[in-house]
Design a protein around this motif. Sequence first.
Motif, PDB file in Angstrom:
ATOM      1  N   THR A 198       0.848  -1.203   0.000  1.00 57.02           N
ATOM      2  CA  THR A 198       0.000   0.000   0.000  1.00 57.02           C
ATOM      3  C   THR A 198       0.881   1.250   0.000  1.00 57.02           C
ATOM      4  O   THR A 198       0.614   2.208  -0.732  1.00 57.02           O
ATOM      5  CB  THR A 198      -0.920  -0.012   1.235  1.00 57.02           C
ATOM      6  N   SER A 199       1.937   1.234   0.812  1.00 61.12           N
ATOM      7  CA  SER A 199       2.814   2.419   0.880  1.00 61.12           C
ATOM      8  C   SER A 199       3.412   2.738  -0.493  1.00 61.12           C
ATOM      9  O   SER A 199       3.409   3.893  -0.931  1.00 61.12           O
ATOM     10  CB  SER A 199       3.955   2.176   1.873  1.00 61.12           C
TER      11      SER A 199
ATOM     12  N   THR B 194       1.875   5.790   7.679  1.00 59.90           N
ATOM     13  CA  THR B 194       2.566   5.547   6.404  1.00 59.90           C
ATOM     14  C   THR B 194       2.047   6.518   5.337  1.00 59.90           C
ATOM     15  O   THR B 194       2.803   7.012   4.505  1.00 59.90           O
ATOM     16  CB  THR B 194       2.470   4.072   5.953  1.00 59.90           C
ATOM     17  N   ASP B 195       0.763   6.831   5.384  1.00 59.58           N
ATOM     18  CA  ASP B 195       0.194   7.770   4.410  1.00 59.58           C
ATOM     19  C   ASP B 195       0.855   9.141   4.548  1.00 59.58           C
ATOM     20  O   ASP B 195       1.211   9.784   3.550  1.00 59.58           O
ATOM     21  CB  ASP B 195      -1.329   7.899   4.605  1.00 59.58           C
TER      22      ASP B 195
ATOM     23  N   THR C   5      -7.912   8.711   3.912  1.00 60.26           N
ATOM     24  CA  THR C   5      -8.204   7.315   4.243  1.00 60.26           C
ATOM     25  C   THR C   5      -9.705   7.213   4.509  1.00 60.26           C
ATOM     26  O   THR C   5     -10.233   7.897   5.393  1.00 60.26           O
ATOM     27  CB  THR C   5      -7.363   6.866   5.460  1.00 60.26           C
TER      28      THR C   5
ATOM     29  N   TYR D 298      -8.120   4.340  10.558  1.00 62.27           N
ATOM     30  CA  TYR D 298      -7.603   3.094  11.152  1.00 62.27           C
ATOM     31  C   TYR D 298      -7.861   3.018  12.653  1.00 62.27           C
ATOM     32  O   TYR D 298      -8.003   1.929  13.201  1.00 62.27           O
ATOM     33  CB  TYR D 298      -6.092   2.947  10.870  1.00 62.27           C
TER      34      TYR D 298
ATOM     35  N   ASP E 106      -7.376   5.939   0.362  1.00 58.22           N
ATOM     36  CA  ASP E 106      -6.785   4.740   0.958  1.00 58.22           C
ATOM     37  C   ASP E 106      -7.949   3.898   1.497  1.00 58.22           C
ATOM     38  O   ASP E 106      -8.664   4.317   2.423  1.00 58.22           O
ATOM     39  CB  ASP E 106      -5.810   5.134   2.080  1.00 58.22           C
TER      40      ASP E 106
ATOM     41  N   SER F 121      -7.721   0.838   2.819  1.00 60.94           N
ATOM     42  CA  SER F 121      -7.199  -0.293   3.593  1.00 60.94           C
ATOM     43  C   SER F 121      -8.205  -0.853   4.588  1.00 60.94           C
ATOM     44  O   SER F 121      -8.282  -2.060   4.787  1.00 60.94           O
ATOM     45  CB  SER F 121      -5.927   0.121   4.330  1.00 60.94           C
ATOM     46  N   HIS F 122      -8.994   0.027   5.225  1.00 62.16           N
ATOM     47  CA  HIS F 122      -9.970  -0.453   6.212  1.00 62.16           C
ATOM     48  C   HIS F 122     -11.387  -0.497   5.653  1.00 62.16           C
ATOM     49  O   HIS F 122     -12.343  -0.590   6.419  1.00 62.16           O
ATOM     50  CB  HIS F 122      -9.915   0.415   7.470  1.00 62.16           C
TER      51      HIS F 122
ATOM     52  N   CYS G 225      -5.007  -2.370   1.211  1.00 64.75           N
ATOM     53  CA  CYS G 225      -4.242  -3.542   1.684  1.00 64.75           C
ATOM     54  C   CYS G 225      -4.896  -4.862   1.277  1.00 64.75           C
ATOM     55  O   CYS G 225      -6.121  -4.962   1.229  1.00 64.75           O
ATOM     56  CB  CYS G 225      -4.212  -3.546   3.209  1.00 64.75           C
TER      57      CYS G 225
ATOM     58  N   TYR H 205      -4.026  -7.736   3.117  1.00 67.37           N
ATOM     59  CA  TYR H 205      -3.919  -8.673   4.251  1.00 67.37           C
ATOM     60  C   TYR H 205      -4.947  -8.453   5.342  1.00 67.37           C
ATOM     61  O   TYR H 205      -4.971  -9.181   6.320  1.00 67.37           O
ATOM     62  CB  TYR H 205      -2.510  -8.642   4.855  1.00 67.37           C
ATOM     63  N   LYS H 206      -5.800  -7.438   5.212  1.00 70.97           N
ATOM     64  CA  LYS H 206      -6.788  -7.163   6.260  1.00 70.97           C
ATOM     65  C   LYS H 206      -8.069  -7.934   5.947  1.00 70.97           C
ATOM     66  O   LYS H 206      -8.095  -9.153   5.999  1.00 70.97           O
ATOM     67  CB  LYS H 206      -7.021  -5.665   6.367  1.00 70.97           C
TER      68      LYS H 206
HETATM   69  C1  LIG Z   1      -4.852   3.170   6.326  1.00 72.46           C
HETATM   70  C2  LIG Z   1      -3.656   2.301   6.151  1.00 72.46           C
HETATM   71  N1  LIG Z   1      -2.847   2.483   5.083  1.00 72.46           N
HETATM   72  C3  LIG Z   1      -1.747   1.713   4.879  1.00 72.46           C
HETATM   73  C4  LIG Z   1      -1.448   0.700   5.770  1.00 72.46           C
HETATM   74  C5  LIG Z   1      -0.236  -0.171   5.613  1.00 72.46           C
HETATM   75  O1  LIG Z   1       0.477  -0.015   4.474  1.00 72.46           O
HETATM   76  P1  LIG Z   1       1.552  -1.130   4.055  1.00 72.46           P
HETATM   77  O2  LIG Z   1       0.777  -2.343   3.657  1.00 72.46           O
HETATM   78  O3  LIG Z   1       2.325  -0.518   2.970  1.00 72.46           O
HETATM   79  O4  LIG Z   1       2.363  -1.466   5.268  1.00 72.46           O
HETATM   80  C6  LIG Z   1      -2.269   0.463   6.869  1.00 72.46           C
HETATM   81  C7  LIG Z   1      -1.938  -0.627   7.795  1.00 72.46           C
HETATM   82  O5  LIG Z   1      -2.541  -0.883   8.788  1.00 72.46           O
HETATM   83  C8  LIG Z   1      -3.388   1.286   7.057  1.00 72.46           C
HETATM   84  O6  LIG Z   1      -4.181   1.108   8.111  1.00 72.46           O
END
Ligand SMILES: Cc1ncc(COP(=O)(O)O)c(C=O)c1O
Length: 407
Positions: free
Chosen positions: A98-99, A127-128, A165, A169, A194, A196-197, A217, A219-220
Motif C-alpha cells: 500500500t505504501s 505511512t500515508d 483514508t 484506522y 486509501d 485499507s480499512h 491492503c 492482508y486485512k
Molecule cells: C490506512 C492504512 N494504510 C496503509 C497501511 C499499511 O500499508 P503497508 O501495507 O504498505 O504497510 C495500513 C496498515 O494498517 C493502514 O491502516
Amino acid sequence: MSFTLAEARAADAADPLRPMRDRFHLPEGVIYLDGNSLGPLPRATAPRQREVVEHEWGEALIRSWNWHGWIDAPLRIGAKIAPLIGAKPNEVIVTDSTSVNLFKLLVAAARLSDRPTLLSESGNFHTDLHIASGVADLLGLRLDIAPREKIESRIGAETNLALLTHVHYKTAERYDMAALNIRARTAGTRIVWDLSHSAGAVPVQLNATGAELAVGCGYKYLNGGPGAPAFLYVAERLQEELLSPLRGWMGHAAPFAFTDDYAPAPGIARFLAGTPPILSLIALESGLSAFNDVTVERLWSKSNALFDIFHALMEQRCPDLVCITPRAPEVRGSHISFAHPNAFEICQALIAEGVIGDFRAPDVIRFGLTPLYLGFEDVWRAIDILAAILGEERWRDPKFAVRGKVT
Ligand SMILES: Cc1ncc(COP(=O)(O)O)c(C=O)c1O
C-alpha cells in the motif's frame, strides 16, 4: 438493551452467513477480533499454495509464467477485487505494498497539475503521512495536514491532490466519499483514497461516486496473508494520462522486447514495477475466494448487527472503556474502538485469554467485526471475558505491561 448468550446462539443459528465461517481455519479457543489487521487463514489457501509450490513451481518451473497464468496474476486478481470496491475489472491491479502504491499514485497524479499543495489529515495512518511528505519533498509541494473536520473546506484552488483514508484506522470514522469526490471535482482537484480499512468490509462505490484514484491492503479484510500484496485503482478515463514514477520492466508495454527505452503498458498494467510475487498473489486470490457468493452489502448488514450488539454490551458491562467509534453506520467502518488509559495492558490480558483484538497507541483497543467468520456468540463471549478482566482488574498483572516490537 439486553442480549443473552441464548439470544446470541439463536442469532447465529438464524444467520445466513454462518456457513461462510467454514471457509476459514479458526484456531480452537480463540475469538478473533483482529481481521481488520490480519485476516485469518482461509481453508483454501494451504492446499492451493501446496499445489503452486509443488506442481507449478516444482514441476512446471519457469514454464508456469505462461502455463499457469502467473504473468496475468496481478490483473486477474485485481479484477476479483474490483466488484468489492465498485470498480471495473480493468481498473484494479494487485502489486507492491500500500505504501509503495500510494507513492506511485501520488507522484503520478500530482504531476498532472501545477497546483502547490498536497492535503491530508492529521492523525491519518502514519505511512500515508510519511509517503505524502516524501512526495511533497520530491516534487516541491507544500504539505497541508489538516484536522479531519477541516478537510472538506481545505480542498480548494491551491490543492493539487488530497490523500484521504476512507475509514480511519483508529476511530473507524468514515468519510462521505461521494460528497468529497464532488467537492474535489468542483475545486478542480483530485483525491487518492486509501481503502485499507474499507475493502471487503464496507460498501465502496468507486465508479458510482466518481472516485479517480485509490489503494488498499490485501492482508486485512481481504484475507491475503501477512504482507500480502496491495491493490491500486485508477479510473479508466485517467489511466492513459498517468505515468508511474517507478518505471519497472513489468509496467512496460513490451517487457520481453528488452528495449532500452521505456514505453508504458496500456491501461492499469503500467503501475506494475518488478516481477510479481506469485506465492503471495495466489494466497491473496485464495483469500478472495472466501467472498464467493457473498455481497459486500450482505456483509455490511451483518457487520451492523454485530456492531450494535457489541456497542450495547460494552456500554452495559464495560463502561470504563469509552467508545470512540461513531454509532451511525453511514459514518463508520467495520471495526469498533475504545479508549482507556491502560488499553495496552487490557488488550494483552484479553489476548492471554484467547480474545484477540489490537492496541493502537497511545490508548486505544480496536476490535474488528468481520462477518464472514465472526458470530454473535463470539461477540457475547469476548465481552464476557473482557468484563471479568476489568471487574477483577486482572490486567494489572505486570506481565501484561511488557511490550514486544509489534504492539
Ligand atoms: C490506512 C492504512 N494504510 C496503509 C497501511 C499499511 O500499508 P503497508 O501495507 O504498505 O504497510 C495500513 C496498515 O494498517 C493502514 O491502516
